[in-house]
Scaffold this motif. Sequence first.
Motif, PDB file in Angstrom:
ATOM      1  N   THR A 126       8.647 -48.435  -7.546  1.00 33.78           N
ATOM      2  CA  THR A 126       9.823 -48.998  -8.187  1.00 33.78           C
ATOM      3  C   THR A 126      10.579 -47.971  -9.036  1.00 33.78           C
ATOM      4  OG1 THR A 126       9.064 -51.261  -8.165  1.00 33.78           O
ATOM      5  CG2 THR A 126      10.597 -50.680  -9.914  1.00 33.78           C
ATOM      6  N   GLY A 127       9.835 -47.186  -9.826  1.00 30.79           N
ATOM      7  CA  GLY A 127      10.480 -46.190 -10.690  1.00 30.79           C
ATOM      8  C   GLY A 127      11.292 -45.201  -9.879  1.00 30.79           C
ATOM      9  N   ALA A 147      10.362 -54.886 -11.088  1.00 28.72           N
ATOM     10  CA  ALA A 147       9.924 -54.558 -12.448  1.00 28.72           C
ATOM     11  C   ALA A 147      11.095 -54.932 -13.336  1.00 28.72           C
ATOM     12  CB  ALA A 147       9.575 -53.088 -12.585  1.00 28.72           C
ATOM     13  N   GLN A 174      12.526 -52.636 -16.140  1.00 26.49           N
ATOM     14  CA  GLN A 174      13.194 -51.429 -15.646  1.00 26.49           C
ATOM     15  C   GLN A 174      14.511 -51.767 -14.966  1.00 26.49           C
ATOM     16  OE1 GLN A 174      10.834 -48.454 -13.501  1.00 26.49           O
ATOM     17  NE2 GLN A 174       8.962 -49.471 -14.186  1.00 26.49           N
ATOM     18  N   LYS A 205       4.278 -45.050 -11.860  1.00 24.40           N
ATOM     19  CA  LYS A 205       5.470 -45.682 -12.435  1.00 24.40           C
ATOM     20  C   LYS A 205       6.078 -46.719 -11.512  1.00 24.40           C
ATOM     21  CE  LYS A 205       7.243 -42.218 -15.609  1.00 24.40           C
ATOM     22  NZ  LYS A 205       8.377 -41.337 -15.853  1.00 24.40           N
ATOM     23  N   SER A 206       5.312 -47.258 -10.611  1.00 29.41           N
ATOM     24  CA  SER A 206       5.815 -48.297  -9.712  1.00 29.41           C
ATOM     25  C   SER A 206       5.820 -49.632 -10.459  1.00 29.41           C
ATOM     26  CB  SER A 206       4.902 -48.392  -8.505  1.00 29.41           C
ATOM     27  OG  SER A 206       3.594 -48.709  -8.928  1.00 29.41           O
ATOM     28  N   GLY A 207       6.373 -50.652  -9.820  1.00 30.29           N
ATOM     29  CA  GLY A 207       6.385 -51.982 -10.408  1.00 30.29           C
ATOM     30  C   GLY A 207       4.974 -52.476 -10.658  1.00 30.29           C
ATOM     31  N   HIS A 262       2.339 -50.653 -11.104  1.00 30.29           N
ATOM     32  CA  HIS A 262       1.760 -49.861 -12.190  1.00 30.29           C
ATOM     33  C   HIS A 262       2.240 -50.383 -13.543  1.00 30.29           C
ATOM     34  CE1 HIS A 262       1.309 -45.748 -14.355  1.00 30.29           C
ATOM     35  NE2 HIS A 262       0.157 -46.389 -14.371  1.00 30.29           N
ATOM     36  N   SER A 263       3.559 -50.675 -13.634  1.00 31.50           N
ATOM     37  CA  SER A 263       4.084 -51.243 -14.896  1.00 31.50           C
ATOM     38  C   SER A 263       3.374 -52.538 -15.220  1.00 31.50           C
ATOM     39  CB  SER A 263       5.575 -51.545 -14.787  1.00 31.50           C
ATOM     40  OG  SER A 263       6.264 -50.464 -14.302  1.00 31.50           O
ATOM     41  N   LEU A 278      -0.143 -51.872 -16.507  1.00 33.35           N
ATOM     42  CA  LEU A 278      -0.157 -51.367 -17.887  1.00 33.35           C
ATOM     43  C   LEU A 278       0.122 -52.496 -18.873  1.00 33.35           C
ATOM     44  CD1 LEU A 278       1.710 -47.950 -17.465  1.00 33.35           C
ATOM     45  CD2 LEU A 278      -0.761 -48.392 -17.668  1.00 33.35           C
ATOM     46  N   ASN A 279       1.036 -53.374 -18.473  1.00 29.50           N
ATOM     47  CA  ASN A 279       1.399 -54.515 -19.291  1.00 29.50           C
ATOM     48  C   ASN A 279       0.182 -55.436 -19.509  1.00 29.50           C
ATOM     49  OD1 ASN A 279       3.179 -55.921 -20.750  1.00 29.50           O
ATOM     50  ND2 ASN A 279       4.196 -56.928 -18.997  1.00 29.50           N
TER      51      ASN A 279
END
Lengths: 230, 237, 276
Positions: free
Chosen positions: C64-65, C83, C86, C145-147, C149-150, C153-154
């Motif tokens: 996503t990033g 995401a 983002q 930094k993909s969706g 992955h976000s 982390l969340n």
Amino acid sequence: MSEGANAFDLIFSGEAKLYSIVALSLYVSVCAVALAAFVGFPLGAFLALSRFPGRSVLVVTMNAFMGLPPVVVGLVVFLLLSRSGPLGHWGILFTPRAMIIAQALLVLPIIVALSRQTIEDLWEEYRDELNAMRVGPVRCVVTLLWDGRFSLMTTLLAGFGRASAEVGTVILVGGNIDGFTRTMTTAIALETSKGDLPLAMGLGVVLITIVLAINAMAWGVRRVGELRAG
Amino acid sequence: MHAGMSDLPIHIDQASVRAGDVTILDGVSLAIAPGKPTILVGPNGSGKSTLIRLCMGLIEASSGRITWGGRNNQGERCAMVFQRPVMLRRTAAANIDFVLASGSRSARDERIAQLLKQVGLERLRDRPARRLSGGEQQRLALARALALNPDVLFLDEPTASLDPAATKAVEDIIRSTSDAGIKIVMATHDLGQARRLAGDIAFLVRGKLTEYSTSEAFFTSPATPQAAAFLRGDLVL
Amino acid sequence: MSRRIILAAVLAVSAGLCGQAIAQEKSIVVSSTTSTTDSGLFNHLLPIFKAKTGIEAKVVSQGTGQALDTGRRGDADVVFVHAKGQEEKFVAEGAGVKRFPVMYNDFVLIGPKSDPARVKGSKDIVGALKAIKGKSAAFISRGDKSGTHSAELNLWKQAGIDIAADKGPWYKEIGQGMGAALNTASASNSYVLSDRATWLHFKNRGELDIVVEGDNKLFNQYGVILVNPEKHKHVKKDLGQAFIDWLISPEGQKAIANYKINGQSLFFPNATAQGV
């Protein structure tokens, strides 16, 4: 590519998709090698015959760049061709042309370095004879390229091998778009990431088979050529 | 090519060639004029090949000067056959065609046929040059050199690696070439060959032109003790 | 003679090189996530869309990033990612025109059948992550930094774990796509967070299975955004908007709902007509 399908089914059922992937792979690699050869052979011959300050720096650089990391080349071409990059107005990122340019850059040092070596060795042998025949510099280059054609063909194959086996640059600048910029190697990467390892392996076998066939063909051409030309 | 402007005579005036500390040619003066063959003889390392390369303009003199037909620029109507000529990777005919500057296809084919006949290779016209025997390659090299229409033909030990039959074939071509009015300058260490072909003899020892005379004078009454020793086979360096 | 043949071949190839891209057709570039491609959704949707409109959508699939960055640089006409935070930033900074929610699916926690953290069958993702951390059970993170992955982390944050500070050798960031992460987990019998669609489509499962699903926190919303034509003049705004309009139309929504593997829906349409 639904469940249960494998590469061999795809070939033997004549699935158009596989053919188009193979065709694109060959098209991109062949064009890249042709483009690199068009620039690289004269450049290699020039480096072989001329002496100027900085020549050895160039020679060493070309030798080193034979091992240029594909991802770095891909990244550079990507940044150049991106809409926000200096060549963005060409609008060719994520197209086969971008892949050709990137692969040509990857192959160019191989063609220059290997052809320089071939031509330089040949020049050693031919120099006095050609000078005695009063052959001009341009014709010298053409003659050396032609008489070195069998060794130079191996150079082309080395370039083709690098181009067709490579995945890092084409996935970056091509985008691996289904039916448009998907090549054998990026398809293998994709199927691997989908966890369809048998299909990925099957595609790998197809790719290796094609590369083998092309090399066998080139070898045959070389044999016949050498028999005919000595 | 400058038709009508002959490269002859070639004047070599006090020419020296040095490579580092080694003097290969040492103050050689010689005039090469039309006429019978000039044969360079001398022991190995005496500078024969270097003198020929100098005359061809393949190397430059470290000092002294050389002129072709009174001009300073490298002779345009000089041709050369090396001891081991480089055959281009193509047919015998194409090797000759390579040096034929101009003319229509049919005119060139005719000239190629004539030259091949002259050196006795007409049957091997389409054979790859590199597949010819040593003697055949040497004869093809002669045909290729003659295709340049030279005023002067330089030969550097052209028979050194050939058997007697092939040597005879090459000598016959040299003789007929000379008879056709092309000046021959040949290096050899084969005294019999020198005697068979020579008009004049230039005798070199250690880069110096030690004796220059007609063949007859050289072989019957050499003027220097080195030449006499060389002819006896006693010259020890 | 053969020299001429080679020359002709070189010229032919060069000509092909130049002529190749002249044939222009109605096409747009969509930068999207690995999950939409790896799950096979686009293979299902795009032929329907093309039959309807004649527009060819070329999909570049990235995390996503990266997909948003591709849009930011103007290298795509449309971005289709998951995401929300983002995406909203993307629109707020003017890189995109407007965000339209399209569909959702959910994340699932995948783990080995041996289940060393004893979390199988739970519906509590936060508890499961705490248990994994407590047992130092092997965990694979996308780290790209993909969706997904976000989202991961969340979830760690919600579990009260500062993963950047507390990660040990059991926590591995591989910096690659969903498929690669699943392959790695399969080879090392690790836990991994995946979107359900990619998991259902994934073939190299080995000892892996779903261990936690159904938590509301695992909800995964997809949005689609037209790249701002005011920033990048070449953006095909009509064709791109046509794609977006079709995705959120009843017909597009139905096509999404109809994509099933083994009778199971992978994505659930939830477009709101006005966009956000």
